[in-house]
Design an enzyme around this catalytic site. Structure first.
Site, mmCIF file in Angstrom:
data_model
loop_
_atom_site.group_PDB
_atom_site.id
_atom_site.type_symbol
_atom_site.label_atom_id
_atom_site.label_comp_id
_atom_site.label_asym_id
_atom_site.label_seq_id
_atom_site.Cartn_x
_atom_site.Cartn_y
_atom_site.Cartn_z
ATOM 1 C CB CYS A 29 -5.889 -0.720 3.866
ATOM 2 S SG CYS A 29 -6.998 -1.699 2.843
ATOM 3 C CB CYS A 67 -10.443 -0.019 2.340
ATOM 4 S SG CYS A 67 -9.312 1.088 1.450
ATOM 5 C CB CYS A 127 -4.282 0.318 0.788
ATOM 6 S SG CYS A 127 -5.818 1.162 0.446
ATOM 7 N N GLY A 169 17.886 19.677 1.457
ATOM 8 C CA GLY A 169 18.208 18.958 0.229
ATOM 9 C C GLY A 169 19.684 18.690 0.023
ATOM 10 C CB CYS A 203 -8.260 -0.257 -1.970
ATOM 11 S SG CYS A 203 -7.899 -1.560 -0.766
#
Lengths: 363, 187, 293
Positions: free
Chosen positions: C275, C247, C269, C35, C244
């Site tokens: 997808c 899909c 997606c 970080g 979606c």
């Protein structure tokens, strides 16, 4: 079909082909040669070399041609090329007082040893379009005289001799290089100067101008502006001495700045310094003004909060390649983030409306 | 022929790329042992430590060599292949040697503003097994084990976080990473 | 299939060896201090700053000839910038490219984390525009560096709290700040906050490269990452409240696509590989072609 923003490989290729066609323009008009750009667009070439941090007039001319005259794009091409070059070492400091001068003026003295040399300048030209240049083949010839035999020492040295100039002890330490190490603040003066000399001419000019208008005023006079060529020498350890490896054209500007003294420094003249590749005098003068403004802390001056006094602001924003890249990246698709914002705004609106409806019902 | 001219990478771009991936996985997954091949440095420098230096050291990264590794052959090899200068522990970006010889307290643990300016320590060891310490922290799913020369030092090193030293233990062509973020307990 | 080769006019993966060493050292320090933003001497790349130069340099420093590289922008493999970066590495590193998350060993991404969970041995490289999570609260680098040194994140908490006071919610929907291993506050790059939960405990190595701002940072595998929040206003990942349309996936991040000038729209997606893999497996959505149903 769901292809809205999905250009893909073929779109990219077609766009690049179109760019190449537009770059050439009307094929009935003769194509520009690199030599033509180098010789006849010399100040553009100089700017590309200065901001590209690479002294090579032919490559700068090529970059200008490839970039269709977009000088920032040309600087970018030169920078990207420069990064791939191996580094053989550093030169010894160039001796600008031994410069073969084409121009040398001082605003602080009527005359000085070595004389005032106007050189090839736009100064005192009347800015009237010269329609003769629309016709071809009108080469003009300037008068010549033998090269000035007398040496032309730096004019500020003359003030130095009287002790009126701030002392400038010689440093032989290797200056830092912001193309090899990440920028760290506070920066040293050599690092600031490096950032300024490759900084965007427009940005540095505007910063300098702002000091003249009172945002960090430094009372600058052009002590000396000189343009000419200097030899570049490199120490060759195997030989035990320095050999000349070439020469570069430089513009050097030293400003003399009135300085009434501070808690730490006596009244004296101080200086700002500008050194830029090629004939780039607007840039060199601007650089010396900004350099001087950035020296407020070392000279014990007051921080007036002026942009040109703010090292972090100036150094982080003077590079046009960084700036233009980040600015133009907002052209890239951001629809994922935008979708996230859409959801958030819709939800906040729905909640606000529900709250309002609830209050109405309660009233 | 002088030995320091040989034993480097024969194809630096791809060999150092592969070596870096091994080092990256080793430091990112403390306790996991990786294989670092391709370097044949002069003894007693191990092939893994040699490969580490070839991959990471250059003119900009001063190196400290502990006494047993501070030989003319090893200096010559490192100079020829990396150009790294040799310095005191305080100035070292990389320190290399056996555990007992390393002047750990003199190495830089970084600063609060720049904790990245801490030394990386390459510890030459005789064995990376059997394990004697339990490791937890970033890079470790739950816990794992490793063979370490001691535990107390690593506990005090962890207490400096985000400052601290980062370690690579080498043995033959094997490497094990231990960043400052790892918590160490004796098994 | 013949293995591709890299263009012999360029060093493997474009960058010279010294530059790669410098970047590799920065990556390792980033791994050691999760970080924390490690300064590095970012090089000028042949693509503009802001277009992934940081990610490209990190990827270049990591690639080995055996890698399979996937490049996505907005979750999609075929967006122009993803295509451009993929072609750059196919040419300069000779690596094989793939669109399959499961087959990729290195994935460079802009603005998304793939839906398919990553695995050990994979590296996810993020392109980062502004690495400093405190930058829009405090423009000065000298100040923000001091704040990180002291772990002084009061300014960030005040900002989030003011959001709640004003809007009843934290008004940050992407580049949502996280706290890493209880120490550094980190910008996860402009991913939607929907993706934040995938940052922590991830088996893959996650590397972040900011070229213009000259910073590299990292999350080792299985690092503890917490999206900043308050007990009474817990962090909530969010997405469009739809499935979606191609899909039928209910748990993936969706793009909203306007399909006519009457305001009709569809949701699909954003992760194109996810997808497509689902559609190939027989999943269907509201607007799937009839014959496919």
């Amino acid at each position: 079909m769901y292809v809205a923003v999905k250009g893909g490989e073929r779109a990219i290729e077609a766009a690049h082909d179109w760019l190449a066609e537009e770059r050439r323009g009307n094929p009935e008009v003769p194509e520009l040669s690199i030599a033509q750009i180098r010789e006849q667009m010399a100040l553009a070439v100089n700017r590309v070399m200065a901001e590209g941090s690479l002294y090579d007039p032919d490559l700068a001319a090529l970059a200008i041609k490839q970039a269709r005259g977009d000088l920032i794009e040309a600087v970018f091409l030169i920078r990207a090329y420069r990064t791939t070059l191996p580094r053989f070492g550093g030169s010894v400091p160039v001796e600008t007082d031994k410069m073969a001068l084409i121009r040398r003026i001082s605003a602080t003295f009527k005359d000085a040893p070595g004389g005032q040399v106007l050189g090839p300048t736009f100064d005192y030209t009347h800015r009237l379009l010269d329609f003769k240049l629309m016709a071809e083949g009108a080469a003009s010839q300037a008068q010549t005289r033998d090269a000035a035999p007398e040496p032309a020492p730096h004019i500020l040295q003359l003030l130095d001799r009287d002790g009126l100039m701030e002392p400038q002890p010689r440093h032989d330490s290797t200056p830092p290089d912001l193309t090899r190490a990440p920028l760290e603040l506070p920066a040293t003066r050599p690092l600031r100067l490096q950032a300024l000399t490759r900084g965007d001419e427009g940005f540095v000019l505007s910063m300098a101008y702002s000091t003249q208008r009172g945002y960090g005023r430094t009372h600058a006079f052009v002590g000396e502006l000189r343009i000419g060529t200097v030899a570049v020498e490199m120490d060759i350890p195997e030989l035990g001495f320095a050999v000349e490896i070439g020469e570069v054209e430089l513009t050097e500007c030293e400003t003399v700045n009135q300085f009434t003294g501070s808690k730490t420094e006596p009244p004296q003249f101080t200086r700002g310094y500008g050194l830029v590749f090629g004939q780039s005098e607007r840039k060199a003068i601007s650089m010396s003004l900004v350099d001087r403004a950035l020296r407020w802390k070392e000279l014990g001056e007051e921080d007036t909060g002026a942009p040109a006094q703010d090292e972090e602001f100036v150094l982080y924003h003077c590079d046009n390649i960084q700036a233009t890249g980040f600015l133009e990246h907002i052209k890239l698709p951001h629809y994922v983030d935008f979708q996230s914002e859409l959801e958030l705004i819709r939800r906040l609106r729905a909640e606000a409306q529900a709250t309002a409806a609830h209050q109405e019902a309660a009233e | 022929m002088s030995t320091h001219l040989t034993g480097g990478f024969t194809d630096a771009p791809t060999q150092s790329a592969r070596a870096f991936r091994t080092v990256l996985e080793a430091l990112a997954r403390p306790g996991q042992i990786g294989t670092l091949a391709g370097a044949t440095p002069p003894a007693p420098l191990s092939p893994a430590a040699g490969a580490l230096l070839l991959t990471l050291a250059d003119q900009t990264t001063p190196v400290y060599l502990a006494p047993l590794h501070d030989t003319a052959e090893i200096r010559g090899w490192i100079t020829f292949h990396t150009g790294a200068p040799f310095v005191t522990p305080e100035e070292a970006v990389f320190a290399l040697g056996h555990w007992a010889e390393l002047p750990l307290s003199r190495l830089s643990a970084g600063t609060a503003e720049y904790p990245d300016r801490a030394a990386s320590v390459i510890v030459e060891t005789d064995a990376l097994a059997p394990a004697n310490a339990r490791l937890t922290g970033p890079g470790i799913a739950t816990q794992t084990t490793a063979r370490l020369p001691e535990t107390a030092f690593f506990q005090s090193n962890r207490s400096l976080f985000p400052l601290g030293l980062d370690f690579y233990f080498t043995c033959g062509d094997q490497v094990l990473g231990l960043p400052r973020s790892t918590r160490v307990e004796a098994l | 299939m013949n293995a591709p080769h890299h263009d012999p006019d360029y060093n493997f993966a474009y960058l010279d060896e010294q530059t790669k060493r410098m970047i590799r050292r920065a990556i390792l320090k980033g791994i050691a201090v999760p970080g924390y933003q490690v300064p590095f001497a970012s090089r000028e790349m042949p693509m503009p700053y802001g277009w992934g130069t940081g990610g490209v340099q990190v990827t270049a420093a990591c690639l080995v000839p055996e890698d399979r590289l996937k490049v996505i922008d907005q979750g999609a493999d075929d967006t122009t910038n993803a295509v451009s970066i993929r072609r750059f590495f196919q040419r300069t590193a000779g690596v094989e490219a793939t669109e399959k998350t499961t087959e990729a060993s290195v994935i460079q991404t802009r603005h998304r984390i793939p839906e398919t969970p990553l695995t050990e041995g994979q590296i996810l490289v993020y392109q980062v525009p502004i690495p400093e999570p405190l930058r829009f609260l405090e423009p000065r680098e000298s100040e923000t560096r001091r704040m990180h040194a002291l772990a002084d994140y009061g300014l960030m908490h005040v900002k989030l709290y003011e959001d709640i006071a004003r809007h009843g919610a934290i008004a940050t929907s992407y580049a949502y700040p996280v706290e890493v291993e209880g120490r550094y506050v980190m910008d996860p790059s402009p991913i939607p906050k929907f993706d934040n939960p995938k940052l922590g405990g991830n088996p893959a190595i996650q590397l972040f490269g900011a070229g213009r701002e000259q910073r590299i940072y990292a999350l080792p595998p299985y690092t503890a990452v917490r999206s900043l929040d308050f007990e009474d206003y817990p962090f909530e990942p969010s997405k469009a409240n739809h499935d979606c349309d191609l899909c039928g996936a209910s748990g993936s991040y969706l793009d909203e696509v306007i399909t006519d000038d009457q305001g009709s729209r569809m949701f699909v997606c954003s992760d194109t590989d996810y997808c497509e893999t689902r559609r190939n497996a027989g999943h269907r959505g509201r607007l799937s072609p009839e014959e496919a149903r």
